[in-house]
Design a protein around this motif. Structure first.
Motif, PDB file in Angstrom:
ATOM      1  N   ARG A  75       2.264   1.782  -3.474  1.00 27.33           N
ATOM      2  CA  ARG A  75       1.212   2.270  -4.364  1.00 27.33           C
ATOM      3  C   ARG A  75       0.899   3.743  -4.075  1.00 27.33           C
ATOM      4  N   GLU A  76       0.818   4.093  -2.774  1.00 24.59           N
ATOM      5  CA  GLU A  76       0.507   5.469  -2.403  1.00 24.59           C
ATOM      6  C   GLU A  76       1.618   6.417  -2.857  1.00 24.59           C
ATOM      7  N   THR A 103       3.707   5.942  -5.323  1.00 20.65           N
ATOM      8  CA  THR A 103       3.670   6.015  -6.783  1.00 20.65           C
ATOM      9  C   THR A 103       2.582   6.972  -7.255  1.00 20.65           C
ATOM     10  N   ASN A 104       1.394   6.837  -6.673  1.00 23.93           N
ATOM     11  CA  ASN A 104       0.285   7.719  -7.055  1.00 23.93           C
ATOM     12  C   ASN A 104       0.583   9.177  -6.714  1.00 23.93           C
ATOM     13  N   ARG A 105       1.226   9.408  -5.560  1.00 22.18           N
ATOM     14  CA  ARG A 105       1.569  10.772  -5.177  1.00 22.18           C
ATOM     15  C   ARG A 105       2.586  11.367  -6.146  1.00 22.18           C
ATOM     16  N   ARG A 130       1.949  15.299 -12.817  1.00 21.12           N
ATOM     17  CA  ARG A 130       0.867  15.880 -13.621  1.00 21.12           C
ATOM     18  C   ARG A 130       0.665  17.360 -13.283  1.00 21.12           C
ATOM     19  N   LEU A 145       3.008  10.498  -9.308  1.00 19.50           N
ATOM     20  CA  LEU A 145       2.348  10.759 -10.588  1.00 19.50           C
ATOM     21  C   LEU A 145       1.491  12.016 -10.517  1.00 19.50           C
ATOM     22  N   ALA A 146       0.799  12.201  -9.399  1.00 20.56           N
ATOM     23  CA  ALA A 146      -0.039  13.397  -9.241  1.00 20.56           C
ATOM     24  C   ALA A 146       0.827  14.651  -9.256  1.00 20.56           C
ATOM     25  N   SER A 205       0.831  -1.209   0.000  1.00 18.29           N
ATOM     26  CA  SER A 205       0.000   0.000   0.000  1.00 18.29           C
ATOM     27  C   SER A 205       0.861   1.254   0.000  1.00 18.29           C
TER      28      SER A 205
END
Length: 200
Positions: A125-126, A128-130, A136, A132-133, A122
């Motif tokens: 994943r968190e 990685t998402n942070r 962006r 990517l955000a 988790s």
């Protein structure tokens, strides 16, 4: 009760003899060996044969947990499955694995391992998402940076306006034709893109 060994090498060029010798020295009466098999696959021929061979009360000896499992969650599922079948798992390099999962204490240890493994997944994943955000938000969409820097895009735009071909522009800038074409497609409207690209 039987002591059974399992060994695995990632490529067919690797030699599993050292693992086999260690397992035999640890008391394994039979050793199953997979050659050139990924630890993430459940369909390893000798691993499947080993699981079918094991009986309640047997001990499965391995050199390390990564010989049988490619991820933490996969390892925990294997430990639990063996425990439900009454098979004890023993690692020669990881003493903490030598637990009887049929007991409340053994099951608790496996449960703690499962929580920690899920937490790690988790967290990855968190993060990685942070990342990517954030990318962006900075106008980046991930992947490799484009070879078409702002300076190259400006130069390509000027040369294209002068009627130069995509191939010529790419050669001058030292980049691929597809990189030039993509960059110009983003900067020039279709109706003012100039002459159609020449491939020579």
């Amino acid at each position: 009760m039987s002591v059974v060994g399992y060994a695995r090498v990632s490529t067919r060029e690797q030699n599993p003899e050292a693992q086999e010798a260690e397992l035999t020295a640890a008391g394994a009466e039979r050793v199953f060996v997979d050659h050139g098999a990924s630890s993430r696959s459940d369909e390893r021929a000798q691993w499947r044969a080993c699981l079918e061979y094991l009986r309640p009360g047997d001990v499965l000896v391995i050199r390390a947990l990564d010989r049988v499992a490619g991820t933490e969650l996969m390892a925990i599922e294997i430990i639990r499955d063996l425990g439900r079948r009454g098979v004890r798992l023993r690692s020669l390099t990881e003493p903490f694995l030598d637990v009887d999962t049929s007991t409340p204490m053994g099951e608790a240890i496996v449960g703690i391992m499962a929580v920690l493994a899920q937490l790690r997944v988790s967290t990855i994943r968190e993060n990685t998402n942070r990342g990517l955000a954030h990318a962006r938000a900075q106008g980046r969409v991930g992947g490799r940076p484009s070879v078409m820097t702002p300076e190259r895009v400006a130069a390509a735009t000027r040369m294209r306006a002068d009627g130069q071909s995509i191939a010529h522009i790419a050669k001058v800038l030292g980049v691929g034709k597809s990189s030039v074409a993509r960059a110009l497609a983003k900067t020039l409207p279709p109706t003012s893109a100039g002459p159609s690209p020449r491939q020579a």
